[in-house]
Scaffold this active site. Sequence first.
Site, mmCIF file in Angstrom:
data_model
loop_
_atom_site.group_PDB
_atom_site.id
_atom_site.type_symbol
_atom_site.label_atom_id
_atom_site.label_comp_id
_atom_site.label_asym_id
_atom_site.label_seq_id
_atom_site.Cartn_x
_atom_site.Cartn_y
_atom_site.Cartn_z
ATOM 1 N N GLU A 264 0.880 -1.161 0.000
ATOM 2 C CA GLU A 264 0.000 0.000 0.000
ATOM 3 C C GLU A 264 0.916 1.209 0.000
ATOM 4 O OE1 GLU A 264 -2.711 0.443 3.360
ATOM 5 O OE2 GLU A 264 -2.564 2.537 2.817
ATOM 6 N N CYS A 301 -3.332 7.286 5.317
ATOM 7 C CA CYS A 301 -3.292 6.883 3.909
ATOM 8 C C CYS A 301 -4.524 7.397 3.169
ATOM 9 C CB CYS A 301 -3.181 5.376 3.785
ATOM 10 S SG CYS A 301 -3.611 4.480 5.247
HETATM 11 P P1 NAP Z 1 9.076 3.867 3.938
HETATM 12 O O1 NAP Z 1 10.247 4.753 3.893
HETATM 13 O O2 NAP Z 1 8.630 3.292 2.656
HETATM 14 O O3 NAP Z 1 9.439 2.680 4.959
HETATM 15 C C1 NAP Z 1 8.553 1.588 5.193
HETATM 16 C C2 NAP Z 1 9.365 0.353 5.549
HETATM 17 O O4 NAP Z 1 10.014 -0.172 4.386
HETATM 18 C C3 NAP Z 1 10.485 0.589 6.553
HETATM 19 O O5 NAP Z 1 10.629 -0.569 7.341
HETATM 20 C C4 NAP Z 1 11.689 0.793 5.688
HETATM 21 O O6 NAP Z 1 12.884 0.480 6.344
HETATM 22 C C5 NAP Z 1 11.427 -0.156 4.533
HETATM 23 N N1 NAP Z 1 11.959 0.303 3.252
HETATM 24 C C6 NAP Z 1 11.783 1.518 2.682
HETATM 25 N N2 NAP Z 1 12.371 1.572 1.474
HETATM 26 C C7 NAP Z 1 12.918 0.358 1.265
HETATM 27 C C8 NAP Z 1 13.676 -0.205 0.199
HETATM 28 N N3 NAP Z 1 14.001 0.498 -0.886
HETATM 29 N N4 NAP Z 1 14.088 -1.476 0.322
HETATM 30 C C9 NAP Z 1 13.797 -2.204 1.441
HETATM 31 N N5 NAP Z 1 13.094 -1.722 2.477
HETATM 32 C C10 NAP Z 1 12.651 -0.457 2.401
HETATM 33 O O7 NAP Z 1 7.837 4.562 4.594
HETATM 34 P P2 NAP Z 1 7.708 5.512 5.879
HETATM 35 O O8 NAP Z 1 9.014 5.682 6.554
HETATM 36 O O9 NAP Z 1 6.627 4.962 6.692
HETATM 37 O O10 NAP Z 1 7.187 6.881 5.315
HETATM 38 C C11 NAP Z 1 7.798 7.556 4.259
HETATM 39 C C12 NAP Z 1 6.743 8.030 3.280
HETATM 40 O O11 NAP Z 1 5.872 6.958 2.929
HETATM 41 C C13 NAP Z 1 5.796 9.085 3.809
HETATM 42 O O12 NAP Z 1 6.319 10.361 3.736
HETATM 43 C C14 NAP Z 1 4.596 8.877 2.922
HETATM 44 O O13 NAP Z 1 4.773 9.559 1.719
HETATM 45 C C15 NAP Z 1 4.563 7.421 2.655
HETATM 46 N N6 NAP Z 1 3.588 6.677 3.487
HETATM 47 C C16 NAP Z 1 2.438 6.312 2.928
HETATM 48 C C17 NAP Z 1 1.516 5.597 3.664
HETATM 49 C C18 NAP Z 1 0.228 5.136 3.063
HETATM 50 O O14 NAP Z 1 -0.560 4.613 3.790
HETATM 51 N N7 NAP Z 1 -0.007 5.267 1.797
HETATM 52 C C19 NAP Z 1 1.771 5.260 4.984
HETATM 53 C C20 NAP Z 1 2.993 5.641 5.550
HETATM 54 C C21 NAP Z 1 3.883 6.342 4.771
HETATM 55 P P3 NAP Z 1 13.458 1.451 7.463
HETATM 56 O O15 NAP Z 1 12.737 1.135 8.725
HETATM 57 O O16 NAP Z 1 14.893 1.109 7.530
HETATM 58 O O17 NAP Z 1 13.257 2.856 7.002
#
Ligand code: NAP
Length: 522
Positions: A264, A301
């Site tokens: 998601e 979200c």
């Molecule tokens: P994220 O950066 O995508 O991280 C989510 C999880 O995935 C974390 O455990 C992260 O590891 C891991 N991860 C991220 N990129 C990866 C990659 N390239 N390869 C392997 N693992 C990876 O999300 P976030 O920190 O929750 O939020 C960042 C952005 O995501 C927000 O600013 C927003 O735009 C979006 N978001 C969207 C929703 C939604 O419901 N649509 C919800 C939350 C966030 P780490 O723990 O090491 O960082």
Amino acid sequence: MMITGEALIGGVAVQGTGTPIRAYNPALQESMEPAFYAVDAQQIDQACRLADAAFDAFRALGDEARAVFLETIGEQIMALGETLVERVMAESGLPRARVEGERGRTVGQLKLFATLLREGSWHDVRIDQALPERTPPRPDLRMRMIALGPVAVFAASNFPLAFSVAGGDTASALAAGCPVLLKAHSAHPGTSELVGRAIVKAVELCGLPAGVFALLTGSGNGIGQELVRHPAIKAVGFTGSRSGGMALMAVAAARPVPIPVYAEMSSINPVFLLPQALAARAEAIGQGFAGSLVLGVGQMCTNPGLVIAIEGADLERFASSAAQALTGGAACPMLSPGIAGSYQRGITQLAEHADVATLALAPQEQGKGAPALFRTTAAAFLSQHALSEEVFGPASLVVACRDLAELHQVAESLEGQLTATLQLDDGDLAVAQALLPLLERKAGRILANGFPTGVEVCSAMVHGGPFPSTSDGRSTSVGTGAIARFLRPVAYQNLAQALLPAVLRDNGAAAWRRRDGELTRN
Ligand code: NAP
């Protein structure tokens, strides 16, 4: 219960060997103890092997035993009491009422899946009895759903309980009979450890193999990618950024044996203000919209990041009512410095954009998010893709269209969404009717005269949608339908009753079944 900073593998706490991270308190703007060391490749491999070894025993458990396991997890979460509530508040900056509400939602979700298991329709039993006299003869065919195998779950940052360690992905995977390997989110590692320990305790109390659940700690793309690459992993559940979700989809697709990824990612959740509704109650809609936009500091979200309407005096009334409600909004701590930073960049880009007017911009503070409302024309929106990108936080963009035809064009230009909202009155029915087929193609949930935040956990909920809101729009990550992501069908042809699984036998366990095409309860 103590937070030690350890991973949980094979039912025991083990220290990672990699780089340590610490939780961050966004309200106090300081890091917290203890250090959480990243698990290494060997520890990930060990957790995956244990999950693989536990799989057959876990999926063979009866529905009742798995239902009790889910309920026991809920009880163990509640038993964490204040320790959990205070740690979630400290790590997320979310207020007590929200945290307690989210805890109730998490436990309620586990109970809902327990009810689904006891009710039995999830097996999707189909029996087509043999027709030996037919030419050609038909064999005896029976079908049921079975669990896929160990699932890698990536916890979300924005719901540290309900979409995290024991959240919807974990609950639905465990309900299906899949062991879970949980990649803890680095924004709330202490919360993750507490809830992880509650699950481990439930595994122990229910006498299940220890490999049914593991909590993997640490930050960095390597951990998640190593996990998704592991041959024991059979599916992935993820909530987070578009870039993270896409990276994991690429890893899953490049495996010798590719696996499904249910990610998601990003959604801006358009709200359509139809003409009669706007004429009748522009101010009230503006106030309701502002309330939805700032919920959870906009870190939902289903946050309403886009408003689409026809230009004119009624839209002006909506805009000034919403702007008035938002301008006085306080800057509140956001979930992590990364999320706060990307919110500040997003609103700065909009505020400085030549084709965008600022309607409301509450005073911003570092590490925090305050409401912002912008406005642009349909022509600018249609010609510049950047204007349709998600700004995660309490910001929204109003798109003013010249007429209904342009409003349709804007709707048609949208990427896949979790939700689409219609504000409408009786006089808008024809306009709504014309929009609906288009919105069905674009969104997973269409709602009328409400706002998209607030996702009910129930059987009919769809929290999913076409790409990029999710990687696979055929599924939901909230509600009992979420279990389908972690199941696959198996058919049994001419197997003796004694060899058939219990739910498929003629006098087997009670379950809904489709016998010779007709739905019956055994
Ligand atoms: P994220 O950066 O995508 O991280 C989510 C999880 O995935 C974390 O455990 C992260 O590891 C891991 N991860 C991220 N990129 C990866 C990659 N390239 N390869 C392997 N693992 C990876 O999300 P976030 O920190 O929750 O939020 C960042 C952005 O995501 C927000 O600013 C927003 O735009 C979006 N978001 C969207 C929703 C939604 O419901 N649509 C919800 C939350 C966030 P780490 O723990 O090491 O960082």
